[in-house]
Design an enzyme around this catalytic site. Structure first.
Site, PDB file in Angstrom:
ATOM      1  N   TYR A  62      34.651  -9.277   7.167  1.00  0.00           N
ATOM      2  CA  TYR A  62      34.203  -9.009   8.545  1.00  0.00           C
ATOM      3  C   TYR A  62      35.320  -9.160   9.582  1.00  0.00           C
ATOM      4  O   TYR A  62      35.061  -9.574  10.711  1.00  0.00           O
ATOM      5  CB  TYR A  62      33.020  -9.910   8.922  1.00  0.00           C
ATOM      6  CG  TYR A  62      31.964 -10.022   7.864  1.00  0.00           C
ATOM      7  CD1 TYR A  62      31.249  -8.903   7.442  1.00  0.00           C
ATOM      8  CD2 TYR A  62      31.668 -11.247   7.268  1.00  0.00           C
ATOM      9  CE1 TYR A  62      30.279  -9.003   6.462  1.00  0.00           C
ATOM     10  CE2 TYR A  62      30.706 -11.358   6.287  1.00  0.00           C
ATOM     11  CZ  TYR A  62      30.005 -10.234   5.884  1.00  0.00           C
ATOM     12  OH  TYR A  62      29.045 -10.334   4.910  1.00  0.00           O
ATOM     13  N   HIS A  63      36.546  -8.771   9.211  1.00  0.00           N
ATOM     14  CA  HIS A  63      37.669  -8.954  10.123  1.00  0.00           C
ATOM     15  C   HIS A  63      38.469  -7.670  10.352  1.00  0.00           C
ATOM     16  O   HIS A  63      39.701  -7.692  10.261  1.00  0.00           O
ATOM     17  CB  HIS A  63      38.614 -10.039   9.594  1.00  0.00           C
ATOM     18  CG  HIS A  63      37.964 -11.365   9.356  1.00  0.00           C
ATOM     19  ND1 HIS A  63      38.433 -12.272   8.425  1.00  0.00           N
ATOM     20  CD2 HIS A  63      36.888 -11.945   9.929  1.00  0.00           C
ATOM     21  CE1 HIS A  63      37.660 -13.351   8.439  1.00  0.00           C
ATOM     22  NE2 HIS A  63      36.714 -13.176   9.333  1.00  0.00           N
TER      23      HIS A  63
END
Length: 542
Positions: free
Chosen positions: A474-475
């Site tokens: 999720y980056h």
């Protein structure tokens, strides 16, 4: 009547909230435009509440990648915050900055620029300390007077302590601070919360300013495009919550803070991007910047999952009478399991060269972590999970337009583990932490390892496992990167200014030249604060 303010900030996530606070504190009027919802929700506030929202929630936008050929045509789902505070309002709240070498690397890339500014560790550390209100640490690396509340987890499951001891038995030093002098080690994480309440960027930076007359806040509002005249950004065209189109103008500058998927999309819809790509959708190119949407980076993660031989961990703690018991304990006394985000312990290691910089981050979950890849494949039960994350990936993807309609999500090619060095490091990380499940106190609580199948774990089978289960951490970052003046793929200069367009900047994770080692919420807020200083401390223009 024409609507205007000194600054327009597009995106109310981590960087946008930090930037808005900085501008308001300098007595500048700000229009903050957020496509998502308010952050006021009990499940968002409670540390463990995000588990109830992680797989299906209006507070996230679930982006889907192209089928990944090198992953057997799997499509990765990449959730991004659809709420004030962005990811800091829906994530597991781990407070991580990255390591000194990450930012010195940025500085080496950018220092050759005309009108450059420093991005080295010493410089960015001052911003990390400025934001931080740490409940335990105050030293050369930490501060306890900032707006962002950082704390140790009030509740830690015994399995998390077992993880620390088991990894330490493999020769990894224990640490009490992953954000101190050295990142490498094993220990308990710190979190962006305090006294049972999340400290998101929205709570830290925006909540105190909601009644500030200098702030105009638009929720559930999308930016269709940036208004550009004579190579100068002067305003935005929006569709508000009622579906009506409006124009808002900036007296000074416009700053994009919509994340690594939407920021490049807005740039391209506004005619800033690769001219050939824009022509496919009959978009007039106002600035031919071929790097817009390129250089997409993300941290890939792969799971290790084991079934426990007893009633250990968090299984069933969110169901039935246990949920009522834990909820009452939390509400009445502020104690118990609800204080935990469920990801209490972790490690940074280099499985190929233990004395070198770490390239694998691990997250330990005292339960079987069920997600879209494992639901239906394994049974939920008492157990434990370790996710290994490759922190400095060499793989690169891209973001492109699917159409000229602002409502359409962009095309995303994530390319997790596409580079062979990333796959090699991930496989080494998997083997290292498989040993942790077989050593020390964890070994006494593991009945069997479920994922991967360890009966015949050849390199070929381990590679198949990694390709089958790799997913985003999720980056997403880097799609409008800062770069050297002679880098044709550079979108921004070292002051976050969009090249070739006056009065337009980007301050979210898309500005990263290279991704940091570790979680990205704190770096996003650092970028917002730094951008605020560029805007309020000088009158610099392109």
């Amino acid at each position: 009547m024409e609507k205007s303010s000194d600054y327009i900030v597009v995106g109310g996530g981590a960087s946008g909230c930090a930037l808005t606070n900085k501008l308001l504190n300098a007595d500048q009027s700000v229009t903050l435009i957020e496509a998502g919802y308010s952050h006021h929700n009990f499940l968002l506030d409670a540390p463990a509440g995000f588990f109830k929202l992680v797989n299906d929630s209006k507070y996230a936008t679930y982006h889907k990648t192209n089928p990944q050929k090198h992953l057997g045509n799997r499509e990765n789902i990449v959730p991004q915050g659809n709420v004030l505070g962005g990811g800091t309002s829906i994530n597991a709240q781990v407070y991580m900055r990255g390591r000194e070498e990450d930012y010195n690397e940025w500085n080496d890339i950018l220092r050759v620029n005309n009108d450059n500014v420093k991005w080295d560790w010493e410089t960015v550390l001052s911003y990390f300390k400025e934001m931080e209100n740490n409940s335990r640490l105050k030293n050369k690396y930490h501060n306890n007077t900032g707006k962002l509340k950082v704390s140790d987890s009030p509740y830690v499951d015994p399995l998390s302590y077992d993880f620390v001891e088991s990894v330490a038995s493999l020769g990894v030093d224990k640490t009490t601070d992953f954000n101190g002098e050295h990142q490498r080690g094993v220990g308990l994480y710190q979190f962006m919360n305090r006294n049972g309440k999340r400290s998101s960027a929205a709570y830290a930076f925006l909540e105190p300013e909601l009644k500030n007359p200098l702030l105009s806040l638009f929720l559930r509002t999308s930016v269709k495009e940036i208004i550009i005249e004579n190579e100068k950004a002067i305003g935005v065209i929006i569709e508000n919550a009622e579906g009506k189109e409006e124009k808002i103008f900036a007296n000074k500058e416009i700053i994009l803070a919509s994340g690594s998927f939407i920021t490049p999309k807005i740039l391209m819809l506004s005619g800033i991007g690769d001219e050939e790509e824009l022509s496919k959708f009959s978009i007039k190119c106002k600035n031919n910047l071929s790097g817009v949407g390129k250089n997409l980076m993300d941290h890939p993660e792969c799971p290790l999952i084991a079934k426990a031989n007893g009633k250990y961990g968090y299984y069933k703690q969110g169901d039935g009478w246990r949920m009522l018991k834990n909820g009452l304990e939390f509400i009445l006394f502020g104690s118990g399991r609800v204080n935990s985000t469920g990801v209490e312990a972790g490690a940074f290691v280099n499985p190929l060269n233990p004395n070198d910089l770490s390239y694998i981050q691990a997250f330990f979950v005292p339960g079987i972590y069920m997600n879209s890849d494992t639901i239906g494949v394994i049974d939920d039960d008492y157990g434990m999970s370790i996710t290994t994350v490759m922190t400095k990936p060499k793989s690169r993807g891209y973001v492109k337009l699917k159409s000229s309609n602002f409502k359409d999500q962009p095309e995303i090619e994530l390319n997790l583990l596409k580079h062979e060095d990333d796959l090699k490091m991930m496989m080494a990380g998997q083997r290292f932490f498989l040993e942790a499940l077989k050593q020390g106190p964890l070994s006494k609580k593991v009945e069997r390892i479920i994922i991967p199948n360890t009966d015949n774990l050849t390199d070929e089978n381990l590679e198949k496992h990694c390709r089958r289960f790799v997913r985003t951490n999720y980056h997403p970052s880097g799609t409008a990167k800062m770069g050297a003046d002679n880098d044709k793929m550079s979108v921004l200069d070292s002051k976050l200014r969009v090249r070739g367009i006056n009065n337009l900047r980007v301050c979210d994770l898309s500005a990263m030249p290279n991704i940091n080692s570790g979680n990205t919420s704190a770096p996003a807020m650092m970028l917002g604060l730094r951008c605020g200083d560029f805007l309020t401390n000088s009158n610099t223009i392109n």
